[in-house]
Design a protein around this motif. Structure first.
Motif, mmCIF file in Angstrom:
data_model
loop_
_atom_site.group_PDB
_atom_site.id
_atom_site.type_symbol
_atom_site.label_atom_id
_atom_site.label_comp_id
_atom_site.label_asym_id
_atom_site.label_seq_id
_atom_site.Cartn_x
_atom_site.Cartn_y
_atom_site.Cartn_z
ATOM 1 N N THR A 164 0.716 -1.187 0.168
ATOM 2 C CA THR A 164 0.113 -0.064 0.066
ATOM 3 C C THR A 164 0.871 1.028 -0.091
ATOM 4 O OG1 THR A 164 -1.760 -1.294 1.075
ATOM 5 C CG2 THR A 164 -1.835 1.188 1.190
ATOM 6 N N VAL A 165 1.936 1.207 0.895
ATOM 7 C CA VAL A 165 2.889 2.352 0.899
ATOM 8 C C VAL A 165 3.381 2.603 -0.548
ATOM 9 C CG1 VAL A 165 4.972 3.379 1.987
ATOM 10 C CG2 VAL A 165 3.431 2.428 3.388
ATOM 11 N N LEU A 166 4.073 1.672 -1.049
ATOM 12 C CA LEU A 166 4.863 1.396 -2.259
ATOM 13 C C LEU A 166 3.941 2.121 -3.409
ATOM 14 C CD1 LEU A 166 6.919 -1.679 -1.733
ATOM 15 C CD2 LEU A 166 7.838 0.565 -2.415
ATOM 16 N N ALA A 167 2.525 1.803 -3.390
ATOM 17 C CA ALA A 167 1.582 1.984 -4.264
ATOM 18 C C ALA A 167 1.386 3.656 -4.251
ATOM 19 C CB ALA A 167 0.118 1.367 -4.027
ATOM 20 N N CYS A 168 1.396 4.139 -3.129
ATOM 21 C CA CYS A 168 1.248 5.571 -2.811
ATOM 22 C C CYS A 168 2.431 6.368 -3.294
ATOM 23 C CB CYS A 168 0.846 5.948 -1.468
ATOM 24 S SG CYS A 168 -0.956 5.350 -0.916
ATOM 25 N N LEU A 169 3.644 5.656 -2.800
ATOM 26 C CA LEU A 169 4.923 6.390 -3.124
ATOM 27 C C LEU A 169 4.906 6.495 -4.702
ATOM 28 C CD1 LEU A 169 7.787 7.488 -2.411
ATOM 29 C CD2 LEU A 169 8.596 5.297 -2.604
ATOM 30 N N THR A 170 4.650 5.248 -5.418
ATOM 31 C CA THR A 170 4.593 5.315 -6.993
ATOM 32 C C THR A 170 3.712 6.514 -7.327
ATOM 33 O OG1 THR A 170 5.015 2.932 -6.629
ATOM 34 C CG2 THR A 170 4.073 3.809 -8.940
ATOM 35 N N ILE A 171 2.597 6.709 -6.981
ATOM 36 C CA ILE A 171 1.938 7.768 -7.338
ATOM 37 C C ILE A 171 2.511 9.100 -7.329
ATOM 38 C CG2 ILE A 171 -0.440 8.979 -7.030
ATOM 39 C CD1 ILE A 171 -1.833 5.999 -6.347
ATOM 40 N N ALA A 172 3.068 9.360 -6.087
ATOM 41 C CA ALA A 172 3.501 10.550 -5.892
ATOM 42 C C ALA A 172 4.763 11.118 -6.883
ATOM 43 C CB ALA A 172 3.880 10.804 -4.330
ATOM 44 N N ILE A 173 5.663 9.938 -6.787
ATOM 45 C CA ILE A 173 6.693 10.240 -7.751
ATOM 46 C C ILE A 173 6.153 10.196 -9.302
ATOM 47 C CG2 ILE A 173 8.875 9.127 -8.584
ATOM 48 C CD1 ILE A 173 9.248 7.816 -5.898
ATOM 49 N N ALA A 174 5.462 9.564 -9.586
ATOM 50 C CA ALA A 174 4.777 9.855 -10.956
ATOM 51 C C ALA A 174 4.251 11.040 -11.425
ATOM 52 C CB ALA A 174 3.766 8.382 -11.437
ATOM 53 N N ARG A 175 3.672 11.746 -10.275
ATOM 54 C CA ARG A 175 3.038 12.802 -10.534
ATOM 55 C C ARG A 175 4.320 13.891 -10.697
ATOM 56 N NH1 ARG A 175 1.992 15.007 -5.473
ATOM 57 N NH2 ARG A 175 0.140 13.259 -5.061
ATOM 58 N N MET A 176 5.078 13.837 -9.835
ATOM 59 C CA MET A 176 6.377 14.624 -9.691
ATOM 60 C C MET A 176 7.304 14.730 -10.763
ATOM 61 S SD MET A 176 7.655 14.297 -5.706
ATOM 62 C CE MET A 176 6.644 13.766 -4.480
ATOM 63 N N ARG A 177 7.160 13.352 -11.499
ATOM 64 C CA ARG A 177 7.925 13.389 -12.867
ATOM 65 C C ARG A 177 7.236 13.624 -13.887
ATOM 66 N NH1 ARG A 177 12.624 10.157 -12.453
ATOM 67 N NH2 ARG A 177 12.277 9.062 -14.407
ATOM 68 N N GLY A 178 5.836 14.014 -13.722
ATOM 69 C CA GLY A 178 5.150 14.471 -14.783
ATOM 70 C C GLY A 178 4.656 13.344 -15.514
ATOM 71 N N GLU A 179 4.675 12.235 -15.046
ATOM 72 C CA GLU A 179 4.031 10.887 -15.853
ATOM 73 C C GLU A 179 2.559 10.472 -15.382
ATOM 74 O OE1 GLU A 179 5.749 9.260 -17.715
ATOM 75 O OE2 GLU A 179 7.718 9.859 -17.532
ATOM 76 N N LEU A 180 1.981 11.248 -14.365
ATOM 77 C CA LEU A 180 0.412 11.015 -13.987
ATOM 78 C C LEU A 180 -0.070 12.350 -13.853
ATOM 79 C CD1 LEU A 180 -1.016 8.307 -13.027
ATOM 80 C CD2 LEU A 180 -0.225 8.968 -10.909
ATOM 81 N N ASP A 181 -1.188 12.574 -14.798
ATOM 82 C CA ASP A 181 -2.055 13.916 -14.549
ATOM 83 C C ASP A 181 -3.050 13.528 -13.549
ATOM 84 O OD1 ASP A 181 -3.989 12.205 -15.636
ATOM 85 O OD2 ASP A 181 -3.744 13.177 -17.881
ATOM 86 N N ALA A 182 -3.698 14.563 -13.276
ATOM 87 C CA ALA A 182 -4.683 14.747 -12.106
ATOM 88 C C ALA A 182 -5.795 13.526 -12.393
ATOM 89 C CB ALA A 182 -5.458 16.005 -12.174
ATOM 90 N N ASP A 183 -6.231 13.402 -13.733
ATOM 91 C CA ASP A 183 -6.972 12.238 -13.748
ATOM 92 C C ASP A 183 -6.598 10.956 -13.607
ATOM 93 O OD1 ASP A 183 -8.894 14.143 -14.307
ATOM 94 O OD2 ASP A 183 -9.082 13.563 -16.880
ATOM 95 N N GLY A 184 -5.303 10.710 -14.029
ATOM 96 C CA GLY A 184 -4.570 9.404 -13.863
ATOM 97 C C GLY A 184 -4.412 9.204 -12.420
ATOM 98 N N GLU A 185 -4.093 10.209 -11.321
ATOM 99 C CA GLU A 185 -4.007 10.163 -10.005
ATOM 100 C C GLU A 185 -5.342 9.607 -9.299
ATOM 101 O OE1 GLU A 185 -1.479 12.777 -7.968
ATOM 102 O OE2 GLU A 185 -2.309 12.025 -5.904
ATOM 103 N N GLU A 186 -6.327 10.442 -9.822
ATOM 104 C CA GLU A 186 -7.796 10.051 -9.260
ATOM 105 C C GLU A 186 -8.120 8.580 -9.576
ATOM 106 O OE1 GLU A 186 -10.153 11.413 -7.660
ATOM 107 O OE2 GLU A 186 -11.751 9.970 -8.307
#
Ligand code: F6R
Length: 364
Positions: A164-186
């Motif tokens: 669960t933590v690794l999944a959340c960490l992935t989402i945060a890093i993906a957003r910071m790297r410009g790999e995940l937009d707001a819809d993707g994160e949602e």
């Protein structure tokens, strides 16, 4: 106490939904439905790579994390077990993030690997259940798994909390790297928030898992197969079975089967397949068809979408709740851990205190 359960392991298995929920509560802001990480003394947006290390089940959690970080955050990841990592002396890219994963925070090899990363100048992020531990003290940042004390020697709820933590960490890093937009994160956050109730649904399959365990308990050797993020779940299932039922089990990436282990297959070696629906489903299915053609007995964990095609070839198919492909390893884990538990019950082994094992391995 055991709260009426027969073993701590059974109690802790039933805590999966709670622990996943508690861990998510700490990492997701309910108002914005976005992952929020604590302040860290380094910038996750600019790390060039991550190097992950851990032992045992925590290592398998790291392998799932590698699939996620590479695919979703497009972050290059190296990973190895800590007992190898500490002596490999790998060339570490400056600025790489060292990620350590541990329930106890005291595992000798993981702690030594942490200190090796630190001496090499890497920023250290540890994912720990024991937030006041040796690893916590030596880390630059800690993400806590909110699993509570884990008494059973075999890890269960700490593992899904690590995922669960690794999944959340992935989402945060993906957003910071410009790999995940707001819809993707949602979309990914919704998948995570859906997990506690879907995890609870896994327990409705108790009878089917007990039936599967009756086949596994008769075997001397069991092969676990999976692809993609279902491969480390197969590794976790095989480790848990070995640990508490003393049945020999090995996990292989499904595509590796024809490079050797296929020669083992006959009626006496059941195959436990972790095969959620999704992009790799057909590939794994064709590996399983090959195994079946050689007399293998297939026992499959899939979901409602994969059920019909698997039950055409498998002796037993368990359709776990259908969830977003991102979080399938978390649901599948509960299935394989329950299978190990039910098999150990049939074998009559000491489930909570398996022979030769200690909860915390503080010597090399
Ligand atoms: C498996 C198990 C062990 C631990 C390993 C690491 O069920 O319990 O493989 O996962 O010894 O321990 P921690 O997480 O405390 O570093």
């Amino acid at each position: 106490g055991k709260d009426g359960y027969r073993h701590y392991m059974e109690k802790e298995l039933h805590e999966h939904p709670l622990v996943i929920g508690q861990t998510l509560q700490r990492m997701i802001d309910p108002a914005t439905r976005r992952v929020v990480l604590p302040e860290m003394p380094f910038d996750l947006a600019t790390i060039p790579r991550a190097v992950i290390t851990a032992c045992g089940s925590a290592f398998y959690a790291g392998v799932v994390g590698r699939y996620w970080l590479e695919e979703i955050a497009r972050l290059p990841v190296d990973i190895d077990v800590a007992s190898e990592m500490r002596y490999r002396n790998p060339p570490l890219t400056p600025g790489s993030l060292g990620i350590l994963i541990s329930q106890s925070g005291e595992t000798a090899d993981t702690l030594a690997a942490l200190r090796g990363f630190k001496n090499a100048g890497l920023p250290i992020l540890s994912i720990l259940n024991a937030e006041h531990s040796s690893m916590a003290r030596d880390s630059d940042a800690v993400l806590g798994t909110v699993a509570g004390p884990e008494i059973s020697v075999a890890s269960t709820k700490a593992f899904t909390a690590q995922l669960t933590v690794l999944a959340c960490l992935t989402i945060a890093i993906a957003r910071m790297r410009g790999e995940l937009d707001a819809d993707g994160e949602e979309e990914l956050v919704s998948a995570l928030l859906d997990l506690p109730s879907r995890a609870a649904d896994v327990f409705t399959h108790g009878d089917a898992i007990r039936q599967m365990a009756s086949v596994v308990a008769e075997a001397r050797d069991v092969l676990y197969l999976g692809r993609g993020s279902a491969y480390p779940v197969a590794m976790e299932g095989a480790l848990k079975l070995k640990e508490i039922s003393y049945i020999h089990a090995e996990a292989y990436a499904a595509g590796e089967m024809k490079h050797g282990p296929i020669s083992l297959i006959d009626r006496t070696v059941p195959i436990v397949a972790t095969v959620p629906s999704g992009v790799l489903f057909d590939k794994t299915l064709s590996n399983l068809q090959e195994a079946k053609a050689r007399g293998g007995r297939l026992l499959a964990f899939t979901d409602e979408v994969g059920r019909d095609r698997l039950s055409a070839i498998a002796e037993q198919t368990i359709a776990l709740p259908k969830v977003h492909p991102f979080v399938t390893p978390i649901i599948q884990t509960i299935g394989v851990q329950m299978l190990a538990y039910e098999t150990a019950l049939l074998k009559g082994t000491d489930v909570d205190q398996p022979r030769n094992l200690a909860k915390s391995v503080t010597v090399e």
